[in-house]
Write a protein that holds these residues in place. Structure first.
Motif, PDB file in Angstrom:
ATOM      1  N   ALA A 109      -4.048 -18.588   4.814  1.00 51.37           N
ATOM      2  CA  ALA A 109      -4.644 -18.342   3.494  1.00 51.37           C
ATOM      3  C   ALA A 109      -4.525 -19.574   2.606  1.00 51.37           C
ATOM      4  O   ALA A 109      -5.459 -19.921   1.865  1.00 51.37           O
ATOM      5  CB  ALA A 109      -3.980 -17.134   2.834  1.00 51.37           C
ATOM      6  N   LEU A 110      -3.380 -20.265   2.674  1.00 50.57           N
ATOM      7  CA  LEU A 110      -3.221 -21.511   1.911  1.00 50.57           C
ATOM      8  C   LEU A 110      -4.220 -22.571   2.382  1.00 50.57           C
ATOM      9  O   LEU A 110      -4.846 -23.257   1.567  1.00 50.57           O
ATOM     10  CB  LEU A 110      -1.800 -22.040   2.072  1.00 50.57           C
ATOM     11  CG  LEU A 110      -0.721 -21.470   1.163  1.00 50.57           C
ATOM     12  CD1 LEU A 110       0.638 -22.029   1.553  1.00 50.57           C
ATOM     13  CD2 LEU A 110      -1.012 -21.791  -0.298  1.00 50.57           C
ATOM     14  N   GLY A 111      -4.347 -22.718   3.702  1.00 49.45           N
ATOM     15  CA  GLY A 111      -5.294 -23.689   4.240  1.00 49.45           C
ATOM     16  C   GLY A 111      -6.727 -23.381   3.839  1.00 49.45           C
ATOM     17  O   GLY A 111      -7.488 -24.282   3.453  1.00 49.45           O
ATOM     18  N   LEU A 112      -7.099 -22.106   3.888  1.00 51.74           N
ATOM     19  CA  LEU A 112      -8.453 -21.706   3.491  1.00 51.74           C
ATOM     20  C   LEU A 112      -8.674 -21.914   2.000  1.00 51.74           C
ATOM     21  O   LEU A 112      -9.795 -22.221   1.566  1.00 51.74           O
ATOM     22  CB  LEU A 112      -8.690 -20.247   3.864  1.00 51.74           C
ATOM     23  CG  LEU A 112      -8.850 -19.957   5.362  1.00 51.74           C
ATOM     24  CD1 LEU A 112      -8.932 -18.454   5.603  1.00 51.74           C
ATOM     25  CD2 LEU A 112     -10.088 -20.649   5.918  1.00 51.74           C
ATOM     26  N   SER A 113      -7.627 -21.741   1.208  1.00 52.04           N
ATOM     27  CA  SER A 113      -7.738 -21.999  -0.233  1.00 52.04           C
ATOM     28  C   SER A 113      -8.054 -23.473  -0.485  1.00 52.04           C
ATOM     29  O   SER A 113      -8.903 -23.810  -1.324  1.00 52.04           O
ATOM     30  CB  SER A 113      -6.433 -21.605  -0.933  1.00 52.04           C
ATOM     31  OG  SER A 113      -6.499 -21.866  -2.318  1.00 52.04           O
ATOM     32  N   GLY A 120      -2.303 -25.433   7.602  1.00 50.42           N
ATOM     33  CA  GLY A 120      -1.679 -24.383   6.797  1.00 50.42           C
ATOM     34  C   GLY A 120      -0.755 -23.513   7.623  1.00 50.42           C
ATOM     35  O   GLY A 120       0.382 -23.233   7.228  1.00 50.42           O
ATOM     36  N   GLY A 121      -1.215 -23.108   8.797  1.00 47.88           N
ATOM     37  CA  GLY A 121      -0.368 -22.291   9.663  1.00 47.88           C
ATOM     38  C   GLY A 121       0.827 -23.060  10.196  1.00 47.88           C
ATOM     39  O   GLY A 121       1.941 -22.544  10.261  1.00 47.88           O
ATOM     40  N   MET A 122       0.620 -24.328  10.549  1.00 51.61           N
ATOM     41  CA  MET A 122       1.681 -25.125  11.156  1.00 51.61           C
ATOM     42  C   MET A 122       2.828 -25.370  10.188  1.00 51.61           C
ATOM     43  O   MET A 122       4.002 -25.319  10.571  1.00 51.61           O
ATOM     44  CB  MET A 122       1.105 -26.458  11.642  1.00 51.61           C
ATOM     45  CG  MET A 122       2.075 -27.314  12.418  1.00 51.61           C
ATOM     46  SD  MET A 122       1.289 -28.810  13.093  1.00 51.61           S
ATOM     47  CE  MET A 122       0.990 -29.735  11.588  1.00 51.61           C
ATOM     48  N   ALA A 165       5.219 -24.610  16.433  1.00 55.02           N
ATOM     49  CA  ALA A 165       4.346 -24.859  15.285  1.00 55.02           C
ATOM     50  C   ALA A 165       3.067 -25.572  15.732  1.00 55.02           C
ATOM     51  O   ALA A 165       1.957 -25.223  15.299  1.00 55.02           O
ATOM     52  CB  ALA A 165       5.087 -25.682  14.231  1.00 55.02           C
ATOM     53  N   LEU A 166       3.201 -26.592  16.591  1.00 55.72           N
ATOM     54  CA  LEU A 166       2.022 -27.272  17.130  1.00 55.72           C
ATOM     55  C   LEU A 166       1.153 -26.317  17.944  1.00 55.72           C
ATOM     56  O   LEU A 166      -0.080 -26.310  17.827  1.00 55.72           O
ATOM     57  CB  LEU A 166       2.452 -28.440  18.021  1.00 55.72           C
ATOM     58  CG  LEU A 166       2.679 -29.795  17.365  1.00 55.72           C
ATOM     59  CD1 LEU A 166       3.234 -30.779  18.380  1.00 55.72           C
ATOM     60  CD2 LEU A 166       1.387 -30.330  16.751  1.00 55.72           C
ATOM     61  N   PHE A 167       1.819 -25.508  18.770  1.00 56.98           N
ATOM     62  CA  PHE A 167       1.076 -24.556  19.597  1.00 56.98           C
ATOM     63  C   PHE A 167       0.249 -23.612  18.730  1.00 56.98           C
ATOM     64  O   PHE A 167      -0.935 -23.378  18.993  1.00 56.98           O
ATOM     65  CB  PHE A 167       2.038 -23.759  20.475  1.00 56.98           C
ATOM     66  CG  PHE A 167       1.431 -22.506  21.029  1.00 56.98           C
ATOM     67  CD1 PHE A 167       0.540 -22.562  22.079  1.00 56.98           C
ATOM     68  CD2 PHE A 167       1.717 -21.264  20.472  1.00 56.98           C
ATOM     69  CE1 PHE A 167      -0.046 -21.408  22.581  1.00 56.98           C
ATOM     70  CE2 PHE A 167       1.139 -20.120  20.962  1.00 56.98           C
ATOM     71  CZ  PHE A 167       0.249 -20.183  22.024  1.00 56.98           C
ATOM     72  N   LEU A 168       0.871 -23.061  17.675  1.00 60.88           N
ATOM     73  CA  LEU A 168       0.151 -22.126  16.823  1.00 60.88           C
ATOM     74  C   LEU A 168      -0.988 -22.813  16.081  1.00 60.88           C
ATOM     75  O   LEU A 168      -2.052 -22.225  15.876  1.00 60.88           O
ATOM     76  CB  LEU A 168       1.113 -21.468  15.836  1.00 60.88           C
ATOM     77  CG  LEU A 168       2.005 -20.376  16.441  1.00 60.88           C
ATOM     78  CD1 LEU A 168       3.072 -19.936  15.457  1.00 60.88           C
ATOM     79  CD2 LEU A 168       1.157 -19.180  16.862  1.00 60.88           C
ATOM     80  N   GLY A 169      -0.774 -24.071  15.664  1.00 55.35           N
ATOM     81  CA  GLY A 169      -1.857 -24.795  15.010  1.00 55.35           C
ATOM     82  C   GLY A 169      -3.079 -24.916  15.900  1.00 55.35           C
ATOM     83  O   GLY A 169      -4.219 -24.771  15.441  1.00 55.35           O
TER      84      GLY A 169
END
Length: 429
Positions: A342-346, A363-365, A378-382
């Motif tokens: 949500a932060l990244g999309l903002s 944002g997710g990472m 964190a990299l994997f989820l990104g």
């Protein structure tokens, strides 16, 4: 204190023979996760759709949200207080690789997690389901496959569950690489990863066969990298990590405040009431574990303004802290992903020239790096969020300054202080 013996590097014959039970453990772990998810979804339908419709209550009523979450908090509190096993360890104090729960605690953990997932609590299933599967696998191996010692059983169950949760064995391999690298001993790391990856692959494939939703969202392919992308991506990841660090500072204070009420029924019911109010304020997108809600905002980014998306992320991070502090059982990764995305999309809504995939991944990472303290996951989820390997080079650079921000900050976990044993000259209190 005696040092733990290193994990042996198994031979080819041993790997081939033990691959069969490893795959069976993967399938079993996935089936347990799937069954728990389906049960929670069925109960969710009853609570949020069938029951309000039968009673003539609008399903979008804020009072319904408050009532359901308060009732959920009360129910979970009763489980924690009175059901044998007391729903296992407080999820606020555990990580993904926590020790397995006692077998007698499994039914109460299942009950608490199903109630939380169905009731809209802002926690994911990851910590409890790993505890459940580890307890079951250790017990089954002790009874039927004594060639697999308990610590290997735990490793396989953890791997299998992580593979099932994220739909790929890669997540388990990355998480366990750090764990196994810390264990002294000779032999190839991949010899030691062979059985865990077999279990994780079986878990991931089983979830795909069962039709579990994918963790990857459909976003445009990334064309970079460019210098400006490196700057904006780093800023997004840093802001996301900063919000996670702020949450980490608040977490133990909030946990202490709720638990000062002493009774699990009281503090979990109060937590449910607060979550209900937050849900009424933030709307349906800020409820539940966050996976489907993340999909909604990623697939329809134009439906929300930058301020709305920022508001969602702030409400969700508060809901995550309240849920984790108030005694609900659940993991913090899934809701943290929603907050970061949500932060990244903002940021993307404010500056459309920022590539959508880069904004989502960074944002997710950032916040996941705080939640897990693991750069690999964190990299994997990104990458997993976007399914775009073209982002990997720039994310590998962006994660470095982000790690410098995170590394000395407090973990997004409540660290319990163990009381020292009294000496013979001082009485126990």
């Amino acid at each position: 204190m005696p040092q733990e013996q290193p994990l042996p590097s198994p031979g080819v014959r041993t790997l081939a023979v033990l691959a069969v039970p490893a795959i069976a453990i993967g399938i079993l772990s996935a089936l347990v996760l799937w069954a728990m998810d389906r049960t929670a979804e069925a109960l969710q339908h009853v609570l949020w759709d069938a029951m309000p419709t039968a009673l003539g209550i609008p399903t979008d009523s804020p009072w319904l949200t408050i009532a359901i979450l308060t009732a959920t908090g009360t129910a979970v509190g009763l489980v924690v207080r009175y059901v044998p096993g007391h729903a296992g360890s407080d999820s606020a104090t555990t990580e993904l690789d926590a020790p397995p729960a006692p077998l007698k605690a499994v039914p109460s953990i299942v009950l608490a997690v199903v109630l939380s997932l169905a009731g809209g609590v802002s926690l994911g299933p990851e910590n409890p389901i790993i505890a459940i599967n580890c307890a079951l696998v250790v017990a089954l191996c002790a009874r039927f496959i004594r060639a697999i010692p308990p610590r290997i059983s735990i490793l396989l169950a953890t791997s299998a569950t992580i593979g099932a949760l994220f739909g790929t064995p890669v997540a388990a391999a990355l998480v366990l690489t750090g764990t196994l690298a810390a264990v002294r001993g000779g032999g190839s790391l991949w010899d030691k990863l062979f059985l865990p990856i077999a279990a994780a692959s079986a878990g991931a494939l089983t979830m795909h066969v069962l039709g579990a939703p994918s963790f990857t969202f459909d976003v445009p392919a990334y064309d970079g990298p460019t210098p400006i992308d490196l700057l904006t991506g780093t800023l997004i990841a840093a802001v996301s990590a900063g919000l996670g660090i702020l949450a980490a500072f608040v977490f133990p204070l909030l946990h202490r405040a709720f638990h000062s009420l002493r009774s699990p029924v009281l503090y979990t019911a109060l937590g449910g009431l607060v979550l209900g109010i937050l849900g009424a304020i933030g709307g349906p997108l800020t409820l539940f574990k966050g996976l489907e809600q993340t999909r909604e905002i990623v697939e329809n980014p134009g439906d929300y303004t930058a301020s709305q998306l920022l508001f969602f992320s702030l409400v969700k991070v508060v809901a995550l802290l309240v849920a984790a502090s108030a005694g609900f059982r659940g993991g913090r990764i899934f809701p943290a992903v929603f907050v970061g995305v949500a932060l990244g999309l903002s940021a993307h809504a404010l500056f459309p020239e920022i590539p959508l995939g880069l904004a989502i991944a960074c944002g997710g990472m950032g916040i996941v790096l705080v939640a897990t303290r693991d750069g690999w996951i964190a990299l994997f989820l990104g990458i997993a969020l976007t399914g775009d390997l073209g982002l990997l080079p720039i994310l590998c650079v962006i994660i470095l300054p982000t790690w410098l921000i995170v590394t000395k900050a407090p973990p997004l976990e409540v660290v319990e202080k163990t009381k020292p044993k009294p000496t013979p000259s001082e009485p126990a209190t």
